[in-house]
Design a protein around this motif. Sequence first.
Motif, PDB file in Angstrom:
ATOM      1  N   ALA A   7     -20.033  -3.444  -4.389  1.00 46.96           N
ATOM      2  CA  ALA A   7     -20.406  -3.406  -2.770  1.00 46.96           C
ATOM      3  C   ALA A   7     -19.277  -3.091  -2.026  1.00 46.96           C
ATOM      4  CB  ALA A   7     -21.228  -3.394  -2.387  1.00 46.96           C
ATOM      5  N   GLY A   8     -18.078  -4.127  -2.538  1.00 52.22           N
ATOM      6  CA  GLY A   8     -16.338  -4.377  -1.651  1.00 52.22           C
ATOM      7  C   GLY A   8     -15.311  -4.109  -2.282  1.00 52.22           C
ATOM      8  N   PHE A   9     -15.640  -3.622  -3.534  1.00 57.08           N
ATOM      9  CA  PHE A   9     -14.870  -3.185  -4.050  1.00 57.08           C
ATOM     10  C   PHE A   9     -13.323  -2.485  -3.995  1.00 57.08           C
ATOM     11  CE2 PHE A   9     -12.461  -0.059  -7.759  1.00 57.08           C
ATOM     12  CZ  PHE A   9     -11.426  -0.952  -8.286  1.00 57.08           C
ATOM     13  N   ILE A  10     -14.194  -0.776  -3.226  1.00 59.90           N
ATOM     14  CA  ILE A  10     -13.908   0.066  -1.848  1.00 59.90           C
ATOM     15  C   ILE A  10     -12.854  -0.484  -1.572  1.00 59.90           C
ATOM     16  CG2 ILE A  10     -13.859   2.325  -0.922  1.00 59.90           C
ATOM     17  CD1 ILE A  10     -14.357   2.517  -4.318  1.00 59.90           C
ATOM     18  N   VAL A  11     -13.312  -1.229  -0.330  1.00 59.24           N
ATOM     19  CA  VAL A  11     -12.388  -2.057   1.401  1.00 59.24           C
ATOM     20  C   VAL A  11     -11.200  -2.838   0.498  1.00 59.24           C
ATOM     21  CG1 VAL A  11     -13.493  -4.420   2.482  1.00 59.24           C
ATOM     22  CG2 VAL A  11     -15.081  -2.251   1.817  1.00 59.24           C
ATOM     23  N   SER A  12     -11.692  -3.913  -1.011  1.00 60.27           N
ATOM     24  CA  SER A  12     -10.547  -5.081  -0.884  1.00 60.27           C
ATOM     25  C   SER A  12      -9.384  -3.630  -1.453  1.00 60.27           C
ATOM     26  CB  SER A  12     -10.809  -5.908  -1.997  1.00 60.27           C
ATOM     27  OG  SER A  12     -11.550  -5.115  -3.313  1.00 60.27           O
ATOM     28  N   ALA A  13      -9.962  -2.806  -2.357  1.00 54.97           N
ATOM     29  CA  ALA A  13      -8.578  -1.747  -3.188  1.00 54.97           C
ATOM     30  C   ALA A  13      -7.645  -1.348  -1.224  1.00 54.97           C
ATOM     31  CB  ALA A  13      -9.654  -0.627  -3.625  1.00 54.97           C
ATOM     32  N   GLU A  14      -8.319  -0.862  -0.350  1.00 58.06           N
ATOM     33  CA  GLU A  14      -8.221  -0.451   0.667  1.00 58.06           C
ATOM     34  C   GLU A  14      -6.774  -1.705   1.526  1.00 58.06           C
ATOM     35  OE1 GLU A  14     -11.565   1.498   2.263  1.00 58.06           O
ATOM     36  OE2 GLU A  14     -11.799   3.293   1.518  1.00 58.06           O
ATOM     37  N   LEU A  15      -8.063  -2.089   1.765  1.00 60.73           N
ATOM     38  CA  LEU A  15      -7.067  -3.631   1.903  1.00 60.73           C
ATOM     39  C   LEU A  15      -5.566  -4.311   1.500  1.00 60.73           C
ATOM     40  CD1 LEU A  15      -9.986  -6.004   2.895  1.00 60.73           C
ATOM     41  CD2 LEU A  15      -8.728  -4.076   4.819  1.00 60.73           C
ATOM     42  N   VAL A  16      -5.714  -3.454   0.072  1.00 58.18           N
ATOM     43  CA  VAL A  16      -4.374  -4.035  -0.597  1.00 58.18           C
ATOM     44  C   VAL A  16      -3.379  -3.395  -0.359  1.00 58.18           C
ATOM     45  CG1 VAL A  16      -3.509  -3.900  -3.351  1.00 58.18           C
ATOM     46  CG2 VAL A  16      -5.567  -5.463  -2.353  1.00 58.18           C
ATOM     47  N   LEU A  17      -4.030  -1.984  -0.115  1.00 57.88           N
ATOM     48  CA  LEU A  17      -2.683  -0.137   0.308  1.00 57.88           C
ATOM     49  C   LEU A  17      -2.132  -0.484   1.541  1.00 57.88           C
ATOM     50  CD1 LEU A  17      -1.631   2.039  -0.652  1.00 57.88           C
ATOM     51  CD2 LEU A  17      -3.718   3.497  -0.362  1.00 57.88           C
ATOM     52  N   VAL A  18      -3.284  -1.373   2.088  1.00 57.97           N
ATOM     53  CA  VAL A  18      -2.995  -0.945   3.583  1.00 57.97           C
ATOM     54  C   VAL A  18      -1.800  -1.782   3.842  1.00 57.97           C
ATOM     55  CG1 VAL A  18      -3.213  -1.055   6.208  1.00 57.97           C
ATOM     56  CG2 VAL A  18      -5.193   0.631   4.740  1.00 57.97           C
ATOM     57  N   ALA A  19      -2.567  -3.361   3.246  1.00 57.45           N
ATOM     58  CA  ALA A  19      -1.265  -4.221   3.301  1.00 57.45           C
ATOM     59  C   ALA A  19       0.016  -4.706   2.520  1.00 57.45           C
ATOM     60  CB  ALA A  19      -1.700  -6.018   2.479  1.00 57.45           C
ATOM     61  N   SER A  20      -0.182  -3.380   1.732  1.00 56.68           N
ATOM     62  CA  SER A  20       1.616  -3.332   0.857  1.00 56.68           C
ATOM     63  C   SER A  20       1.900  -2.254   2.101  1.00 56.68           C
ATOM     64  CB  SER A  20       0.694  -2.234  -0.348  1.00 56.68           C
ATOM     65  OG  SER A  20       0.184  -2.941  -1.680  1.00 56.68           O
ATOM     66  N   ILE A  21       1.522  -0.590   2.617  1.00 59.93           N
ATOM     67  CA  ILE A  21       2.067  -0.021   3.604  1.00 59.93           C
ATOM     68  C   ILE A  21       2.860  -0.714   4.708  1.00 59.93           C
ATOM     69  CG2 ILE A  21       2.306   1.971   4.799  1.00 59.93           C
ATOM     70  CD1 ILE A  21       0.313   2.697   2.825  1.00 59.93           C
ATOM     71  N   ALA A  22       2.225  -2.033   4.744  1.00 60.57           N
ATOM     72  CA  ALA A  22       2.350  -2.893   5.788  1.00 60.57           C
ATOM     73  C   ALA A  22       3.650  -3.191   5.285  1.00 60.57           C
ATOM     74  CB  ALA A  22       1.402  -3.550   7.103  1.00 60.57           C
TER      75      ALA A  22
END
Length: 92
Positions: free
Chosen positions: A13-28
Amino acid sequence: MTRLLNALVRDEAGFIVSAELVLVASIAVLGLVVGLSEVSLNVNNELEDVGSAFASIDQGYCVEGLSGHKGKSKGSHFQDCQDFCAGQYDVQ
């Protein structure tokens, strides 16, 4: 207890949220690196301008005057020697 551990392992259930956070953190982080490199470049340019302004301060002006019983003479002269590294864009 093993049922609980198996349920936690299979839970996605939390896999999508953590993948999005990793992507946003990388761009930041990439944006911060580019932004800080530009800040560094502009700070160096401004410090070079400040150094050039200090180098252009004239300290060779002298006022000498003579005065006597019936007269006085005011004199002044300016002498400025070229400084070492006196160019505008010496710091590279």
